[in-house]
Design an enzyme around this catalytic site. Structure first.
Site, mmCIF file in Angstrom:
data_model
loop_
_atom_site.group_PDB
_atom_site.id
_atom_site.type_symbol
_atom_site.label_atom_id
_atom_site.label_comp_id
_atom_site.label_asym_id
_atom_site.label_seq_id
_atom_site.Cartn_x
_atom_site.Cartn_y
_atom_site.Cartn_z
ATOM 1 N N GLU A 208 12.575 11.297 0.996
ATOM 2 C CA GLU A 208 12.968 11.328 2.409
ATOM 3 C C GLU A 208 14.381 11.888 2.513
ATOM 4 O O GLU A 208 15.183 11.754 1.575
ATOM 5 C CB GLU A 208 12.919 9.885 2.963
ATOM 6 C CG GLU A 208 13.376 9.771 4.402
ATOM 7 C CD GLU A 208 13.021 8.426 5.052
ATOM 8 O OE1 GLU A 208 12.454 7.552 4.376
ATOM 9 O OE2 GLU A 208 13.333 8.276 6.249
ATOM 10 N N ASN B 156 11.375 7.096 8.289
ATOM 11 C CA ASN B 156 11.997 6.947 9.603
ATOM 12 C C ASN B 156 12.702 8.231 10.034
ATOM 13 O O ASN B 156 12.791 8.533 11.231
ATOM 14 C CB ASN B 156 12.998 5.793 9.572
ATOM 15 C CG ASN B 156 12.325 4.457 9.282
ATOM 16 O OD1 ASN B 156 11.134 4.275 9.517
ATOM 17 N ND2 ASN B 156 13.091 3.503 8.760
ATOM 18 N N GLU C 65 5.303 5.027 10.733
ATOM 19 C CA GLU C 65 5.565 3.645 11.187
ATOM 20 C C GLU C 65 5.799 3.565 12.703
ATOM 21 O O GLU C 65 6.788 2.983 13.154
ATOM 22 C CB GLU C 65 6.750 3.047 10.416
ATOM 23 C CG GLU C 65 6.457 2.917 8.939
ATOM 24 C CD GLU C 65 7.471 2.089 8.144
ATOM 25 O OE1 GLU C 65 8.561 1.787 8.656
ATOM 26 O OE2 GLU C 65 7.153 1.736 6.981
ATOM 27 N N GLU D 236 3.558 4.186 1.282
ATOM 28 C CA GLU D 236 4.867 3.612 0.935
ATOM 29 C C GLU D 236 4.610 2.268 0.275
ATOM 30 O O GLU D 236 4.066 1.367 0.917
ATOM 31 C CB GLU D 236 5.759 3.415 2.159
ATOM 32 C CG GLU D 236 6.326 4.698 2.717
ATOM 33 C CD GLU D 236 7.387 4.461 3.790
ATOM 34 O OE1 GLU D 236 8.149 3.483 3.697
ATOM 35 O OE2 GLU D 236 7.425 5.277 4.735
ATOM 36 N N GLN E 72 10.706 5.159 -3.296
ATOM 37 C CA GLN E 72 10.668 6.607 -3.239
ATOM 38 C C GLN E 72 10.844 7.136 -4.663
ATOM 39 O O GLN E 72 10.612 6.378 -5.598
ATOM 40 C CB GLN E 72 11.732 7.107 -2.280
ATOM 41 C CG GLN E 72 11.487 6.607 -0.845
ATOM 42 C CD GLN E 72 12.352 7.284 0.208
ATOM 43 O OE1 GLN E 72 13.051 8.243 -0.027
ATOM 44 N NE2 GLN E 72 12.294 6.737 1.433
HETATM 45 O O1 AHR Z 1 11.229 4.137 2.404
HETATM 46 C C1 AHR Z 1 12.249 3.649 3.220
HETATM 47 C C2 AHR Z 1 11.790 3.435 4.655
HETATM 48 O O2 AHR Z 1 10.878 2.377 4.677
HETATM 49 C C3 AHR Z 1 11.051 4.555 5.314
HETATM 50 O O3 AHR Z 1 11.884 5.493 5.890
HETATM 51 C C4 AHR Z 1 10.247 3.852 6.368
HETATM 52 O O4 AHR Z 1 9.069 4.529 6.675
HETATM 53 C C5 AHR Z 1 10.033 2.474 5.816
HETATM 54 O O5 AHR Z 1 10.366 1.500 6.713
#
Ligand code: AHR
Length: 497
Positions: free
Chosen positions: A26, A71, A172, A291, A348
């Site tokens: 991200e 996000n 989300e 995720e 991640q």
């Molecule tokens: O992976 C970190 C965050 O966790 C992401 O941006 C979001 O989608 C989730 O809340």
């Protein structure tokens, strides 16, 4: 402790979609800037990508990487990230309160992904934007040429389309923290209409409808039911997200959180199949667990980070040994659902809640969780078997009937190889495992990898790798039986051929 298991090549779950070993990058913290991309670093290639990081990612054999958020995507204008880098705007990034320089964007990421042998799972912004920008992005990425957006890509130096197959319809959207948070009805409608136009631009793409952000959301699982009423006919997957943390320092409960993950998966399958029945549909929706990980160590430190800087050290969890055990249990849980979980992303990949860490300008190193992820990705491809397991159980503060043994197995007919993945959840006793390998006559143990440590809280650092696997496990096969002693609190990979 003693446990028994039966493995048979005829007891199968399904072929494993390799995409369950996906990950996520991200635009957040030092994932992109200082992570995969650091121009001027002694190990950067001519485009600014760190070769040491790319090598570690290649080692992990990551089949697909979700991008650019998270996000972040819900406030992202993808057009900011294409064209000449010098002309790209700097933007206030509202999801993580940083400044986004846009030096890396769609084309750079697609090109980098190819260099590490992975596919892109692209997310579109359904927070501040909608169907128009999404269909333009599909045209920009996937249409060969001769139209406004595809020719723009060509003019940016990318003659060949990126052919991105997998697309997430937002991120989300059930969460109030999300930029442009929506009710289930609002999301269902925008996702349905966006899905239609994206597939009209490129009918070969696959789409992921947003599921709940986690199981504690007040709208779970009604969110899935309501949104799928709208999106069912247009999408291929629904997403699941879940992070765990050992907040109460109760390791026995912590290691059982994969049972909660299992329950989550079963619930979402039920909701998908309920909507299938309601719609009299012949189509089955699969799950994209896009995720999942441990995330809690860095939460306090993150509150102290000043806003509006570029690539601050956000979400830099330092993982310990017990985190690696839970990650192992979660990987086994994904495999147990290989028939319906067809994609998953360890969230991640670099620096941000990640198996790979870097020092700006310096070295890169492997966290404890790198190893179970590596082993599953490398050895866990083929056919997921359905072992019959008899394990002693324990009760913890949060769970009852937790099997000490968490296990599953994968069979690769083309190499005639079987791999057993097993976690012994007992914190004080080894576990003697006796496996009936009746249909694998003549198979021998070629390797028994073990990740173990007397200190559940041991961590790796840039200087010292305290938690790393050894291959001195004692598994051996004789007369159709496999015998193995699984050390207390250990992750095991037993390979037979
Ligand atoms: O992976 C970190 C965050 O966790 C992401 O941006 C979001 O989608 C989730 O809340």
């Amino acid at each position: 402790l003693k446990a028994k298991m039966i493995l048979d090549k005829d007891f199968t779950i399904s072929a494993i979609d390799p995409r369950i070993y996906g990950s996520f990058i991200e635009h957040l913290g030092r994932a992109v800037y200082g992570g995969i991309y650091e121009p001027g670093h002694p190990l950067a290639d001519e485009k600014g990508y760190r070769k040491d990081v790319a090598d570690l990612i290649r080692q992990l054999n990551v089949p697909i990487i979700r991008y650019p958020g998270g996000n972040f995507v819900s406030g992202y204008n993808w057009e900011d990230g294409v064209g000449p880098i010098a002309e790209r705007p700097r933007r206030l990034e509202l999801a993580w309160k940083t400044v986004e320089p846009n030096h890396v964007g769609t084309n750079e990421f697609a090109e980098w992904a190819k260099s590490v042998n992975t596919e892109v799972m692209m997310a579109v912004n359904l927070g501040t934007r909608g169907m128009d920008d999404a269909r333009n992005l599909v045209e920009y990425c996937n249409h060969p040429g001769g139209t406004y957006w595809s020719d723009l890509r060509v003019s940016h130096g990318y003659k060949e389309p990126h052919k991105i197959k997998t697309w997430c319809l937002g991120n989300e959207m059930d969460g109030p923290w999300q930029i442009g948070h929506k009710t289930a009805e609002e999301y269902g409608r925008i996702a349905e209409e966006t899905a239609k136009v994206m597939k009209w631009v490129d009918p070969s793409i696959e789409l992921v409808s947003c599921g709940s952000s986690n199981t504690s959301m007040p709208t779970f699982p009604q969110w899935e039911a309501t949104t799928l009423e709208y999106t069912y006919d247009h999408v291929d997957f629904v997403s699941l997200h879940r992070y765990y943390g050992n907040y109460n320092n109760d390791t026995q409960s912590y290691l059982a959180y994969s049972l909660d993950m299992d329950h989550f998966i079963r619930t979402v399958i039920s909701v998908c199949d309920y909507i299938k029945a309601k719609k009299r549909s012949k189509k089955t929706i699969n799950l994209s667990f896009d995720e999942w990980n441990v995330w809690f160590h860095s939460k306090e430190a993150d509150k102290k980070i000043d806003p509006w800087t570029i690539a601050p050290p956000q979400l830099e969890d330092i993982y310990n040994f017990e985190d690696a055990l839970l990650v192992g249990c979660m990987l086994i849980t994904l495999l147990k659902h290989a028939d319906r979980v067809r994609m998953a992303c360890l969230a991640q990949l670099v620096n941000v809640i990640a198996p790979i860490m870097t020092e700006n300008g310096g070295r890169s190193w492997k966290q404890t969780i790198f190893y179970p992820y590596l082993h599953a990705s490398v050895y866990g491809r083929g056919i997921a078997l359905h072992p019959v397991v008899h394990s002693p159980k324990y009760d913890s503060k949060e769970f009852t009937d937790v099997p000490y043994l968490e296990t599953t197995a994968v069979y690769r007919p083309e190499d005639e190889e079987v791999t057993i993945f097993a976690v012994n959840r007992s914190l004080d006793s080894s576990l003697q495992l006796e496996t009936d390998i009746r249909s694998f006559a003549g198979y021998r143990v070629i390797e028994h990898l073990v990740l173990e440590n007397d200190n559940l809280k041991a961590v790796n650092t840039i200087e010292h790798e305290a938690v790393k696997p050894h291959s001195n496990g004692n598994a051996h096969a004789e007369d159709g039986t496999l015998l193995a002693n699984l050390s207390k609190a250990s992750w095991n990979v037993i390979r037979l051929k």
